[in-house]
Enzyme design. Structure first.
Site, mmCIF file in Angstrom:
data_model
loop_
_atom_site.group_PDB
_atom_site.id
_atom_site.type_symbol
_atom_site.label_atom_id
_atom_site.label_comp_id
_atom_site.label_asym_id
_atom_site.label_seq_id
_atom_site.Cartn_x
_atom_site.Cartn_y
_atom_site.Cartn_z
ATOM 1 N N TYR A 31 0.793 -1.135 0.123
ATOM 2 C CA TYR A 31 -0.003 0.140 0.075
ATOM 3 C C TYR A 31 0.702 1.253 -0.063
ATOM 4 C CZ TYR A 31 -3.441 3.668 1.348
ATOM 5 O OH TYR A 31 -4.069 4.621 1.541
ATOM 6 N N TYR B 223 -0.965 12.743 7.166
ATOM 7 C CA TYR B 223 -0.561 11.854 8.079
ATOM 8 C C TYR B 223 0.950 11.960 8.456
ATOM 9 C CZ TYR B 223 -5.039 9.092 7.739
ATOM 10 O OH TYR B 223 -6.298 8.826 8.165
ATOM 11 N N ARG C 274 -11.861 13.247 2.698
ATOM 12 C CA ARG C 274 -13.103 12.320 3.356
ATOM 13 C C ARG C 274 -14.040 12.190 2.592
ATOM 14 N NH1 ARG C 274 -9.584 9.559 6.581
ATOM 15 N NH2 ARG C 274 -8.208 10.725 7.534
ATOM 16 N N GLU D 152 -14.425 -1.374 6.130
ATOM 17 C CA GLU D 152 -14.451 -0.138 5.783
ATOM 18 C C GLU D 152 -15.621 0.055 4.991
ATOM 19 O OE1 GLU D 152 -10.651 1.697 4.294
ATOM 20 O OE2 GLU D 152 -11.759 2.097 2.617
#
Length: 330
Positions: free
Chosen positions: A151, A210, A223, A323
């Site tokens: 990822y 992040y 988001r 998720e």
């Protein structure tokens, strides 16, 4: 380039309709006026002759076939291919998708770089260049340790391939791992002639901020995205995260509650009612097939009216079990 017949008048300010449909209706949906895309969740990623049809390398955790996902606009739709890229457009909206084999691009980083470079180059030439929503499905997303995790490699290649295309801000997005033996990367998007409005969750740090512990390149997404000309919301993959930290390791019920709290916070930030109705489809990614009944029971209790599609897929962090992404239509 082909054009699908339609009796609809082009209405660029009207958002697409997204719904789930029975598994055996693909050809009927492709023949329907205004069909922008049809998605099969049969776990195969097999080639389809019609560029508006995409087979996604995810499958349902149950023995029953997953429903189709249908995007439709009130407009005449044209469609075509450019090399590996398939696309359709109508009414001010555009669907585009790429499916690449990592082995031809040096791994997940190279495949992500190539897919986003091709996608952004294509969008630069289109009036519908404003990406509202992206989906990314890659094989074995959690394999590898530290910065070698697949990822993290994907995130690095994605940002490199984007270059400055998203200089005004990132769209909403999902990244989920599939389990095909073939290391395929599939990327697809919904784009529009007009930009949307990016929405962040006050309970969560913006993903592109992040800290370094999540890799040398932070995830690149908003988001949620509010669609132009409408209060409708395209919601990114949402999980049990507050701030930047995963919550409730190993506790499925607690993760479900935290995820739903995050979804409601997004709706509140968007000045939308904090509920999902029968026109608001949700896509739910479950890491372990045996967890599907628990997830379904939770959703039936807390979002009983929303159409739901449960898929078996790996969330981008190993400790996260579920998720949810989807739509909240005004």
């Amino acid at each position: 380039m082909n054009q699908a017949s339609s009796s609809f008048r082009a209405t660029a300010d009207v958002r697409p309709r997204v719904r789930y449909a029975p598994t055996d209706t693909a050809q009927t949906l492709l023949q329907a006026p205004g069909t922008l895309a049809v998605f099969d969740f049969d776990g195969s990623a097999a080639h389809a002759d019609d560029p508006r049809r995409l087979r996604v390398p995810l499958r349902t955790p149950s023995a029953h076939p997953a429903p189709l996902e249908h995007w439709q606009v009130e407009a005449t739709v044209e469609h075509g291919r450019e090399g590996a890229l398939q696309w359709s457009s109508g009414g001010g909206w555009l669907f585009a998708a790429l499916t690449l084999d990592e082995r031809e691009h040096g791994g997940p980083e190279g495949a992500a770089r190539e897919s986003y470079a091709q996608l952004c180059a294509f969008l630069e030439r289109r009036p519908q260049r404003h990406v509202q929503r992206l989906w990314n499905y890659l094989a074995h997303i959690n394999d590898g340790e530290g910065d070698a995790e697949r990822y993290k490699q994907f995130c690095a290649g994605r940002l490199d391939g984007m270059r400055d295309f998203f200089r005004d801000g990132f769209p909403a997005a999902t990244a989920i791992g599939h389990r095909l033996d073939a290391p395929l990367l599939q990327v697809y998007c919904l784009a529009a002639e007009q930009p949307g409005e990016r929405i962040e969750n006050p309970r969560q740090m913006s993903a592109w901020r992040y800290p370094r512990q999540y890799g040398p390149t932070p995830p690149s997404f908003a988001r949620a995205m509010r669609l132009r000309g409408d209060a409708s919301l395209a919601i990114s993959g949402t999980a049990s995260i507050t701030g930047h930290e995963s919550q409730h390791h190993g506790d499925l019920q607690a993760q479900l509650h935290e995820t739903l709290t995050n979804l409601r916070a997004l709706l509140r930030s968007s000045a939308l009612p904090e509920r999902f109705d029968d026109g608001d489809p949700l896509k739910v990614y479950v890491r372990h097939a045996e967890d599907a009944p628990t997830v379904e029971a939770f959703l039936a209790e807390h979002v009983p009216d929303a159409p739901r599609l449960l898929l078996l897929g790996d969330v981008c962090r190993r400790e996260l079990l579920v998720e949810i992404d989807g739509w909240r239509f005004a």
